[in-house]
Design a protein around this motif. Structure first.
Motif, mmCIF file in Angstrom:
data_model
loop_
_atom_site.group_PDB
_atom_site.id
_atom_site.type_symbol
_atom_site.label_atom_id
_atom_site.label_comp_id
_atom_site.label_asym_id
_atom_site.label_seq_id
_atom_site.Cartn_x
_atom_site.Cartn_y
_atom_site.Cartn_z
ATOM 1 N N GLN A 17 0.831 -1.201 0.000
ATOM 2 C CA GLN A 17 0.000 0.000 0.000
ATOM 3 C C GLN A 17 0.872 1.260 0.000
ATOM 4 N N LEU A 18 1.909 1.243 0.832
ATOM 5 C CA LEU A 18 2.806 2.394 0.930
ATOM 6 C C LEU A 18 3.544 2.618 -0.386
ATOM 7 N N THR A 32 -1.665 8.575 6.137
ATOM 8 C CA THR A 32 -1.604 7.368 5.306
ATOM 9 C C THR A 32 -0.262 6.673 5.476
ATOM 10 N N ILE A 33 0.811 7.444 5.435
ATOM 11 C CA ILE A 33 2.154 6.880 5.609
ATOM 12 C C ILE A 33 2.268 6.227 6.980
ATOM 13 N N LEU A 40 11.839 -0.284 15.112
ATOM 14 C CA LEU A 40 11.885 0.895 14.241
ATOM 15 C C LEU A 40 11.058 2.032 14.832
ATOM 16 N N ASP A 41 11.641 3.202 14.925
ATOM 17 C CA ASP A 41 10.932 4.399 15.373
ATOM 18 C C ASP A 41 10.008 4.852 14.243
ATOM 19 N N LEU A 42 8.705 4.710 14.432
ATOM 20 C CA LEU A 42 7.749 5.008 13.366
ATOM 21 C C LEU A 42 7.691 6.495 13.022
ATOM 22 N N ASP A 43 7.884 7.353 14.012
ATOM 23 C CA ASP A 43 7.897 8.791 13.715
ATOM 24 C C ASP A 43 9.052 9.131 12.778
ATOM 25 N N GLY A 44 10.223 8.604 13.095
ATOM 26 C CA GLY A 44 11.389 8.840 12.240
ATOM 27 C C GLY A 44 11.220 8.213 10.873
ATOM 28 N N ALA A 45 10.694 6.997 10.831
ATOM 29 C CA ALA A 45 10.486 6.314 9.556
ATOM 30 C C ALA A 45 9.491 7.081 8.684
ATOM 31 N N VAL A 52 11.223 9.984 7.133
ATOM 32 C CA VAL A 52 12.107 9.550 6.049
ATOM 33 C C VAL A 52 11.291 9.287 4.787
ATOM 34 N N VAL A 53 10.146 8.634 4.931
ATOM 35 C CA VAL A 53 9.293 8.364 3.763
ATOM 36 C C VAL A 53 8.793 9.683 3.170
ATOM 37 N N GLN A 54 8.334 10.602 4.026
ATOM 38 C CA GLN A 54 7.877 11.901 3.532
ATOM 39 C C GLN A 54 9.008 12.653 2.833
ATOM 40 N N GLY A 55 10.190 12.580 3.401
ATOM 41 C CA GLY A 55 11.345 13.234 2.787
ATOM 42 C C GLY A 55 11.680 12.628 1.429
ATOM 43 N N ALA A 56 11.559 11.322 1.320
ATOM 44 C CA ALA A 56 11.823 10.662 0.041
ATOM 45 C C ALA A 56 10.818 11.118 -1.012
ATOM 46 N N ILE A 57 9.552 11.217 -0.609
ATOM 47 C CA ILE A 57 8.527 11.694 -1.546
ATOM 48 C C ILE A 57 8.839 13.120 -1.984
ATOM 49 N N MET A 58 9.172 13.977 -1.020
ATOM 50 C CA MET A 58 9.498 15.370 -1.358
ATOM 51 C C MET A 58 10.707 15.450 -2.274
ATOM 52 N N ALA A 59 11.717 14.629 -2.019
ATOM 53 C CA ALA A 59 12.910 14.636 -2.874
ATOM 54 C C ALA A 59 12.561 14.205 -4.294
ATOM 55 N N LEU A 60 11.722 13.200 -4.411
ATOM 56 C CA LEU A 60 11.307 12.745 -5.739
ATOM 57 C C LEU A 60 10.488 13.817 -6.455
ATOM 58 N N ILE A 61 9.652 14.505 -5.722
ATOM 59 C CA ILE A 61 8.792 15.531 -6.306
ATOM 60 C C ILE A 61 9.579 16.798 -6.640
#
Length: 188
Positions: free
Chosen positions: A82-83, A131-132, A149-154, A157-166
């Motif tokens: 889903q992610l 959603t993330i 795994l620290d879910l807040d940090g993870a 990181v996912v949000q940052g990856a999306i922003m970097a891609l965008i």
């Protein structure tokens, strides 16, 4: 002579034109004249469909929400899948509609659309973050990612990856590479 369109169709055309203009030139060149030219109508015709330029920006924000929802992945299936689909969909929508980052990440947005526009964009951001976070929580509960795994940090990181891609205007195949790296980091 321009063909008359139902208000709903014309509003969508105007909102799409606004996104296109903002993508190409930013909010500084976002004018009713530019919108009228893009749509092929007069400036006066714009105001048959919208009361102000701020309303047009609000409609553009609503249009972003529609674009994110059109063809959005469902909440079904394995949470990491889903992610992955969520990330791919977000990046694809933004790549196909370049005005989105300028509206969502612009400091000028509150000036252009007022507090209502800022609140709408904030709500879009919060839904994406939720959603993330939900996908990560479910994956952790199912033992698909590390229990430590620290879910807040993870999630950041996912949000940052999306922003970097965008924002980095990544090539289309970069999303798959970034996802493979994220998945390894989450599961190893």
């Amino acid at each position: 002579m321009t063909r008359r369109e139902p208000t709903e169709n014309r509003q969508k055309q105007i909102a799409d034109a606004a996104l296109k203009i903002i993508a190409a030139h930013g909010l500084s060149r976002f004018t009713t004249a530019a919108i009228a030219h893009e749509v092929g109508i007069t400036e006066g015709a714009i105001f048959r469909h919208f009361g102000s330029k701020g309303e047009i920006v609000l409609a553009a924000i609503d249009r972003i929400e529609e674009l994110f929802e059109e063809g959005a992945p469902t909440d079904e299936g394995e949470p990491l899948e889903q992610l992955r689909r969520f990330i791919e969909h977000r990046v694809r929508v933004v790549q196909e509609n370049g005005g989105i980052p300028r509206l969502i990440f612009s400091d000028d947005l509150t000036y252009a659309a007022g507090a209502a526009g800022g609140a709408k964009v904030q709500a879009l951001r919060k839904r994406a973050a939720a959603t993330i976070r939900r996908c990560l929580e479910q994956a952790q509960e199912q033992g698909k990612i590390k229990k430590t795994l620290d879910l807040d940090g993870a999630a950041l990181v996912v949000q940052g990856a999306i922003m970097a891609l965008i924002l980095g205007r990544a090539p289309k195949n970069a999303t798959a590479k970034v996802w493979a790296t994220l998945e390894r980091a989450l599961t190893d």
